[in-house]
Write a protein that holds these residues in place. Structure first.
Motif, mmCIF file in Angstrom:
data_model
loop_
_atom_site.group_PDB
_atom_site.id
_atom_site.type_symbol
_atom_site.label_atom_id
_atom_site.label_comp_id
_atom_site.label_asym_id
_atom_site.label_seq_id
_atom_site.Cartn_x
_atom_site.Cartn_y
_atom_site.Cartn_z
ATOM 1 N N LYS A 125 0.843 -1.212 0.000
ATOM 2 C CA LYS A 125 0.000 0.000 0.000
ATOM 3 C C LYS A 125 0.872 1.254 0.000
ATOM 4 O O LYS A 125 0.580 2.226 -0.670
ATOM 5 N N GLU A 126 1.969 1.200 0.758
ATOM 6 C CA GLU A 126 2.860 2.368 0.822
ATOM 7 C C GLU A 126 3.483 2.646 -0.551
ATOM 8 O O GLU A 126 3.581 3.788 -0.985
ATOM 9 N N VAL A 127 3.898 1.586 -1.212
ATOM 10 C CA VAL A 127 4.503 1.744 -2.547
ATOM 11 C C VAL A 127 3.472 2.353 -3.505
ATOM 12 O O VAL A 127 3.755 3.310 -4.241
ATOM 13 N N LEU A 128 2.269 1.802 -3.464
ATOM 14 C CA LEU A 128 1.226 2.307 -4.364
ATOM 15 C C LEU A 128 0.836 3.744 -4.020
ATOM 16 O O LEU A 128 0.535 4.542 -4.914
ATOM 17 N N ASN A 129 0.868 4.074 -2.722
ATOM 18 C CA ASN A 129 0.553 5.461 -2.330
ATOM 19 C C ASN A 129 1.561 6.436 -2.910
ATOM 20 O O ASN A 129 1.215 7.545 -3.306
ATOM 21 N N LYS A 130 2.829 6.011 -2.957
ATOM 22 C CA LYS A 130 3.866 6.875 -3.539
ATOM 23 C C LYS A 130 3.576 7.113 -5.021
ATOM 24 O O LYS A 130 3.668 8.217 -5.524
ATOM 25 N N LEU A 131 3.243 6.030 -5.710
ATOM 26 C CA LEU A 131 2.945 6.147 -7.139
ATOM 27 C C LEU A 131 1.703 7.024 -7.360
ATOM 28 O O LEU A 131 1.656 7.840 -8.270
ATOM 29 N N GLU A 132 0.734 6.835 -6.492
ATOM 30 C CA GLU A 132 -0.521 7.586 -6.602
ATOM 31 C C GLU A 132 -0.272 9.091 -6.407
ATOM 32 O O GLU A 132 -0.873 9.916 -7.078
ATOM 33 N N GLU A 133 0.645 9.388 -5.482
ATOM 34 C CA GLU A 133 0.957 10.785 -5.202
ATOM 35 C C GLU A 133 1.543 11.464 -6.437
ATOM 36 O O GLU A 133 1.200 12.569 -6.789
ATOM 37 N N GLU A 134 2.436 10.736 -7.096
ATOM 38 C CA GLU A 134 3.081 11.265 -8.307
ATOM 39 C C GLU A 134 2.105 11.306 -9.476
ATOM 40 O O GLU A 134 2.143 12.201 -10.301
ATOM 41 N N SER A 135 1.285 10.279 -9.536
ATOM 42 C CA SER A 135 0.392 10.158 -10.679
ATOM 43 C C SER A 135 -0.997 9.700 -10.210
ATOM 44 O O SER A 135 -1.273 8.501 -10.139
ATOM 45 N N PRO A 136 -1.856 10.671 -9.859
ATOM 46 C CA PRO A 136 -3.176 10.316 -9.334
ATOM 47 C C PRO A 136 -3.953 9.430 -10.316
ATOM 48 O O PRO A 136 -3.915 9.668 -11.525
ATOM 49 N N GLY A 137 -4.591 8.420 -9.763
ATOM 50 C CA GLY A 137 -5.368 7.505 -10.615
ATOM 51 C C GLY A 137 -4.636 6.206 -10.894
ATOM 52 O O GLY A 137 -5.187 5.295 -11.521
ATOM 53 N N THR A 138 -3.364 6.100 -10.415
ATOM 54 C CA THR A 138 -2.574 4.893 -10.689
ATOM 55 C C THR A 138 -3.269 3.632 -10.184
ATOM 56 O O THR A 138 -3.384 2.638 -10.899
ATOM 57 N N LYS A 139 -3.734 3.679 -8.927
ATOM 58 C CA LYS A 139 -4.339 2.474 -8.335
ATOM 59 C C LYS A 139 -5.572 2.056 -9.124
ATOM 60 O O LYS A 139 -5.770 0.875 -9.402
ATOM 61 N N GLN A 140 -6.372 3.040 -9.459
ATOM 62 C CA GLN A 140 -7.602 2.743 -10.186
ATOM 63 C C GLN A 140 -7.296 2.165 -11.570
ATOM 64 O O GLN A 140 -7.909 1.189 -11.998
ATOM 65 N N ARG A 141 -6.323 2.758 -12.244
ATOM 66 C CA ARG A 141 -5.959 2.261 -13.584
ATOM 67 C C ARG A 141 -5.402 0.849 -13.500
ATOM 68 O O ARG A 141 -5.690 -0.005 -14.333
ATOM 69 N N PHE A 142 -4.577 0.626 -12.471
ATOM 70 C CA PHE A 142 -3.952 -0.682 -12.272
ATOM 71 C C PHE A 142 -5.037 -1.752 -12.084
ATOM 72 O O PHE A 142 -5.056 -2.784 -12.765
ATOM 73 N N LEU A 143 -5.984 -1.472 -11.187
ATOM 74 C CA LEU A 143 -7.013 -2.471 -10.886
ATOM 75 C C LEU A 143 -8.005 -2.624 -12.041
ATOM 76 O O LEU A 143 -8.286 -3.744 -12.485
ATOM 77 N N SER A 144 -8.522 -1.511 -12.550
ATOM 78 C CA SER A 144 -9.543 -1.650 -13.596
ATOM 79 C C SER A 144 -8.921 -2.214 -14.875
ATOM 80 O O SER A 144 -9.550 -3.007 -15.579
#
Ligand code: SF4
Ligand code: ZN
Length: 300
Positions: free
Chosen positions: A235-254
């Motif tokens: 989650k921490e790693v993904l939060n870092k990516l999300e901070e830099e590029s909002p929407g990363t988690k959503q794009r990754f999952l969908s």
């Protein structure tokens, strides 16, 4: 900043949607997301009985509340896992909410009802408390739902949880898990009840806003065993990516659900499903792990 819907003053900014909302419009957005997820994935219909698993945390409390408000036929279930004060405090939160809102609640206490002790099992079987706890929870979700004639078991898994699980499964190329990961785990046996995750597109932060805006009490502390869990690191790693590029988690999952998952379908369940010789629940061995746990705890 102004609310994108009504142009009043915004109180919540959702960078991944490039949007800001006032409190009312956020709640409208939240509700639409949940209803869309339920309908799009055919999780359950209005009249069907749904068992909502609650832990006292923000996600499951938000799920419970919104399903009740939207008129779904829900019964909540809380499992006391015997994790010291954490379990007692979470039970209090859940019971208080049920009482104040006059909602049906099933409480299962693994120690009182079955003599189970996750620490004793963890030591005897040399498995982590989380692995034992996970098996017990999965068993009880299904057993209570099956015995009670429920159509689905709903859990409060959110976008952060799902993206972290996917990340872990990809890092380890867990083909079997990748084949099954999704907002709906369909019924593959008459005794296995469908599992659904209506909050899978909403973030932890959005669930937090939902409970705060609705003044729903929840347990702020996490289970002591979640500290140091691999999923937290993901989650921490993904939060870092999300901070830099909002929407990363959503794009990754969908993206995975739309384009990736289909490539794992041929590795789906090769295991033969049987019924446990003691309790009749579905297992891959003669005796299910829950019955084995009960035997171990009551023998020693
Ligand atoms: Fe169970 Fe581990 Fe979750 Fe705690 S963190 S509730 S022990 S699975
Ligand atoms: Zn059994």
């Amino acid at each position: 900043m102004k609310c994108v819907r009504c142009k009043k003053k915004a109180v919540i900014v959702l960078r991944r949607h490039n949007a800001a909302f006032c409190a009312d419009c956020f709640l409208h957005y939240y509700k639409n997301q949940v209803l869309k997820n339920i309908r799009k994935n055919r999780m359950f219909e209005k009249g069907e009985k749904v068992l909502v698993v609650v832990s006292g945390g923000k996600d499951s409390m938000a799920l419970w509340d919104i399903l009740v408000k939207e008129g779904y036929n829900v019964v909540a279930m809380y499992i006391n896992l015997g994790i010291g004060e954490y379990s007692n405090r979470s039970q209090e939160v859940v019971e208080k909410f049920a009482k104040e809102n006059n909602l049906p609640l099933i409480v299962k206490d693994i120690k009182k009802e079955f003599g189970l002790d996750i620490y004793k099992l963890s030591k005897t079987l040399r498995r982590s408390p989380c692995s034992v706890c996970g098996s017990i929870k999965r068993y009880l979700f299904n057993k209570v739902a099956y015995d009670g004639g429920f159509s689905a078991v709903a859990t409060g898994h959110n976008l952060d949880d799902e993206a972290a699980t996917l990340f872990g499964n990809v890092l380890n190329w867990e083909e079997g898990y990748l084949a099954r990961q999704g907002p709906v785990l369909p019924q593959t046996h008459p005794k296995l009840i469908k599992k659904v995750k209506p909050l899978y597109t909403l973030t932890e932060r959005e669930n937090m806003y939902y409970v705060l805006l609705n003044k729903i009490e929840f347990l702020h502390e996490e289970c002591p065993h979640s500290v140091g869990a691999r999923s937290i690191l993901y989650k921490e790693v993904l939060n870092k990516l999300e901070e830099e590029s909002p929407g990363t988690k959503q794009r990754f999952l969908s993206g995975f659900l739309e384009k990736g998952k289909k490539h794992f379908q041929d590795v789906r369940e090769r295991l033969e499903l049987k019924e446990c010789k003691n309790c009749g629940q579905v297992t891959t061995t003669e005796e299910c792990s829950f019955c084995r746990f009960v035997r171990i705890c009551n023998q020693q």
